[in-house]
Design a protein around this motif. Structure first.
Motif, short mmCIF file in Angstrom:
data_model
loop_
_atom_site.label_atom_id
_atom_site.label_comp_id
_atom_site.label_asym_id
_atom_site.label_seq_id
_atom_site.Cartn_x
_atom_site.Cartn_y
_atom_site.Cartn_z
N SER A 43 0.81 -1.22 0.00
CA SER A 43 0.00 0.00 0.00
C SER A 43 0.84 1.27 0.00
N VAL A 44 2.15 1.13 0.32
CA VAL A 44 3.09 2.26 0.31
C VAL A 44 4.42 1.76 -0.20
N SER A 45 5.29 2.67 -0.53
CA SER A 45 6.67 2.32 -0.86
C SER A 45 7.51 2.31 0.41
N GLY A 46 8.52 1.43 0.47
CA GLY A 46 9.37 1.40 1.64
C GLY A 46 10.26 0.17 1.67
N VAL A 47 10.88 -0.03 2.80
CA VAL A 47 11.78 -1.16 3.01
C VAL A 47 11.10 -2.17 3.90
N VAL A 48 11.26 -3.45 3.58
CA VAL A 48 10.67 -4.51 4.39
C VAL A 48 11.44 -4.60 5.71
N ALA A 49 10.76 -4.22 6.80
CA ALA A 49 11.37 -4.30 8.13
C ALA A 49 11.05 -5.63 8.80
N GLU A 50 9.86 -6.17 8.50
CA GLU A 50 9.48 -7.46 9.07
C GLU A 50 8.71 -8.26 8.01
N ARG A 51 8.93 -9.58 8.00
CA ARG A 51 8.08 -10.47 7.22
C ARG A 51 7.63 -11.58 8.16
N ASN A 52 6.33 -11.65 8.42
CA ASN A 52 5.81 -12.56 9.43
C ASN A 52 5.00 -13.69 8.80
N ALA A 53 5.33 -14.08 7.58
CA ALA A 53 4.59 -15.16 6.91
C ALA A 53 5.50 -15.92 5.97
N ASN A 54 5.29 -17.21 5.89
CA ASN A 54 5.97 -18.08 4.94
C ASN A 54 4.91 -18.95 4.26
N PRO A 55 5.20 -19.51 3.08
CA PRO A 55 4.23 -20.38 2.41
C PRO A 55 3.76 -21.50 3.33
N GLY A 56 2.45 -21.70 3.37
CA GLY A 56 1.86 -22.72 4.21
C GLY A 56 1.33 -22.19 5.52
N ASP A 57 1.81 -20.99 5.96
CA ASP A 57 1.30 -20.41 7.20
C ASP A 57 -0.15 -19.97 7.02
N VAL A 58 -0.83 -19.92 8.11
CA VAL A 58 -2.21 -19.41 8.12
C VAL A 58 -2.17 -18.00 8.68
N THR A 59 -2.84 -17.10 7.98
CA THR A 59 -2.83 -15.71 8.44
C THR A 59 -3.53 -15.61 9.77
N GLY A 60 -2.98 -14.77 10.65
CA GLY A 60 -3.56 -14.55 11.97
C GLY A 60 -3.66 -13.07 12.26
N ASP A 61 -3.42 -12.73 13.55
CA ASP A 61 -3.51 -11.32 13.94
C ASP A 61 -2.29 -10.51 13.50
N ARG A 62 -1.16 -11.16 13.33
CA ARG A 62 0.05 -10.43 12.97
C ARG A 62 0.00 -9.97 11.53
N ALA A 63 0.68 -8.84 11.27
CA ALA A 63 0.77 -8.35 9.89
C ALA A 63 1.67 -9.29 9.08
N LEU A 64 1.31 -9.45 7.80
CA LEU A 64 2.16 -10.26 6.92
C LEU A 64 3.52 -9.59 6.74
N TYR A 65 3.50 -8.25 6.51
CA TYR A 65 4.72 -7.46 6.30
C TYR A 65 4.61 -6.17 7.11
#
Length: 418
Positions: free
Chosen positions: A235-257
Motif C-alpha cells: 500500500s506504500v513504498s518502503g523497506v521490508v522491516a518485518e516479514r511474518n509469513a511463509n508459504p503454508g502459514d495461516v494468516t492470523g492477527d500479525r501483519a504479513l509485512y
C-alpha cells in the motif's frame, strides 16, 4: 600602487597594502588662489600646533583635529607671514569625501585664536580633504588625501586569502542553546500489510531488507471461505522491516509485512529543566552531526507525552527528512537554536569583529579598498552582534578573513596623529 601575486603564493605574500599616513599628514596637496595660481607640495609641512600647514603665498592655515579629552573636532589656525590672523576675518569650509562616496561638509565658527568645526569628526579620520578659506577679496583652496586604517587588495589576492563580504543590516540576536537528540523513524513511516481475508499463505515475494514500491505484489493468500487465491499488494513504498509469513502459514492477527520509509526520520531531543521555559514548539533548530556538520534546519514539534526518566528530561520531536539515506535510527545528533531573540536594525557577523587600537572594528569594502570602521556595540551572540554606531546600514564589510585585513593595515605602521 597595486601589485599582482600568484594565487598559489602564501597568503601573507598575497596581501598588499597602501602605506598609511597620519590623519592630516603625509600626502600630496594642491591649492589654488582666486587668481588661478595652482601648485603641489611634495611633502606636507607641520604647523606649531601639530597640524597640517597649508600655504598660499604669505597666507596659511594650519589644520588639526583636536581630541584630547573631548570629541574630535577640527581646529584651524590662520596666519599671514607666520603671524596669527583674527579668525573672525576668515570664512572657512572643509569638505570631506570618504571611501564609499559619503561627503561631510564642515562649517566653522571663530573660537579664540582658531576656527572650530561645529560638528564632530567621526572615525575613521580617513578622507579626501578640500579646504576653502576666504579672507578679504582673496580665496584659497587646498586639496589633499588623508587616508587612515585603509589598505588595497586586488581581487585575486582577496579570493586566495579567503576574504568574504556581506552587507550590514538587521538581524535577529538571542541566546544560543544546544540540544542533544537521537534519530528515530517518524511514526508515520511504519505501515503494516495484512491479508484482506483469513486464509493460507500460498506464496511470498519479498524478504527483510528488500525495497518495494507501492502496488508491488507481496504475497498470495488462499481464502479459507471461498478457497480462491487473492493477491496482497504494497500500500506504500518502503523497506521490508518485518516479514511474518511463509508459504503454508495461516494468516492470523500479525501483519504479513511491516514496511518502513527510511527517508521519513525525526530527531527526538532531550530538553533539560533549565530550558523548559524558553524552548517552545515551533522554534527553528539547526540540526548537526556530533562533529558540527550541518544536517538540516528543522522545526520543533510538540512535547511528547512521555519523557526520558533516566536523564530527567522532557522530549520534543523535530522532523528531519532523510533523502540521502545518511541518517540511521539510533544515531546521535545535536541541535542549536536561538531563544529570547530580538530583531535589531543593524548588526554584523560576530566573526567579522576585530580589535584595532582601542576599538572593536569591522572593515568596510569598496572594490579593492578596505577601511576600518570603529563600532559601538550592543547585544551579541555567537552569530550576530548589534551595532549601535560607527557603521551605516547597507555598508559592505568583510565577514571572513578580517584578521588578514587588520594585519595588513597594522604592518603598514599607520598612526593616528593629528
Amino acid at each position: 600602487m597595486k601589485k599582482n601575486f600568484p594565487v598559489r603564493a602564501a597568503v601573507a605574500a598575497l596581501i598588499m597594502s597602501i602605506p598609511l599616513v597620519a590623519c592630516l599628514g603625509g600626502a600630496e596637496e594642491a591649492h589654488e588662489e582666486g587668481d588661478g595660481d595652482d601648485h603641489a607640495d611634495e611633502e606636507a609641512a607641520e604647523g606649531p600646533n601639530g597640524g597640517r600647514l597649508l600655504k598660499d603665498g604669505d597666507f596659511a592655515v594650519e589644520v588639526a583635529i583636536f581630541e584630547n579629552g573631548e570629541e574630535p573636532r577640527f581646529r584651524v589656525y590662520p596666519t599671514r607671514d607666520g603671524k596669527p590672523v583674527d579668525p573672525k576675518s576668515v570664512k572657512l569650509a572643509i569638505t570631506l569625501t570618504r571611501l564609499g562616496g559619503e561627503v561631510n561638509r564642515i562649517v566653522f565658527v571663530p573660537q579664540g585664536k582658531f576656527l572650530a568645526s561645529q560638528s564632530v569628526i567621526e572615525e575613521p579620520h580617513s578622507f579626501d580633504v578640500e579646504v576653502v578659506a576666504a579672507e578679504g577679496t582673496r580665496r584659497h583652496v587646498w586639496k589633499y588625501a588623508s587616508p587612515e586604517g585603509r589598505t588595497r587588495i586586488n581581487g585575486e589576492a582577496a579570493r586566495a586569502g579567503g576574504i568574504e563580504t556581506a552587507v550590514a543590516g538587521p538581524a535577529s540576536i538571542g541566546e544560543t542553546r544546544e540540544l542533544f537528540g537521537t534519530v528515530e523513524l517518524d511514526p508515520s513511516a511504519r505501515s503494516e500489510i495484512r491479508g484482506q481475508f483469513p486464509g493460507r499463505v500460498v506464496s511470498v515475494t519479498k524478504k527483510v531488507g528488500d525495497y518495494v514500491t507501492r502496488g508491488q505484489l507481496l504475497a498470495r493468500i488462499e481464502s479459507s471461505e471461498s478457497l480462491q487465491v487473492y493477491p496482497v499488494y504494497a500500500s506504500v513504498s518502503g523497506v521490508v522491516a518485518e516479514r511474518n509469513a511463509n508459504p503454508g502459514d495461516v494468516t492470523g492477527d500479525r501483519a504479513l509485512y511491516v514496511l518502513t520509509n527510511p527517508s521519513a526520520t525525526t530527531v527526538v531531543f532531550n530538553i533539560f529543566p533549565k530550558d523548559l521555559g524558553v524552548v517552545r514548539p515551533g522554534m527553528k533548530v539547526d540540526v548537526q552531526t556530533q562533529d558540527g556538520k550541518a544536517v538540516a534546519q528543522a522545526v520543533l514539534g510538540d512535547y511528547l507525552p512521555e519523557g526520558n526518566k533516566e536523564a530527567g528530561t522532557a522530549l520534543v520531536r523535530a522532523s528531519v527528512p532523510n533523502r540521502s539515506g545518511a541518517l540511521r535510527p539510533g544515531m546521535a545528533l545535536r541541535g542549536r537554536l536561538t531563544v529570547n531573540a530580538i530583531t535589531v536594525p543593524l548588526a554584523v557577523r560576530t566573526e567579522a569583529i576585530q580589535p584595532f587600537r582601542n576599538f572593536k572594528v569591522v572593515f568596510a569594502n569598496y572594490g579593492e579598498d578596505y577601511e576600518v570602521r570603529m563600532l559601538e556595540l550592543g547585544r551579541s551572540s555567537s552569530e550576530w552582534t548589534e551595532v549601535l554606531s560607527g557603521l551605516k546600514p547597507g555598508t559592505p564589510y568583510v565577514t571572513k578573513g578580517s584578521f588578514l585585513i587588520r594585519s595588513d593595515i597594522e604592518k603598514s605602521g599607520a598612526s593616528h596623529d593629528h
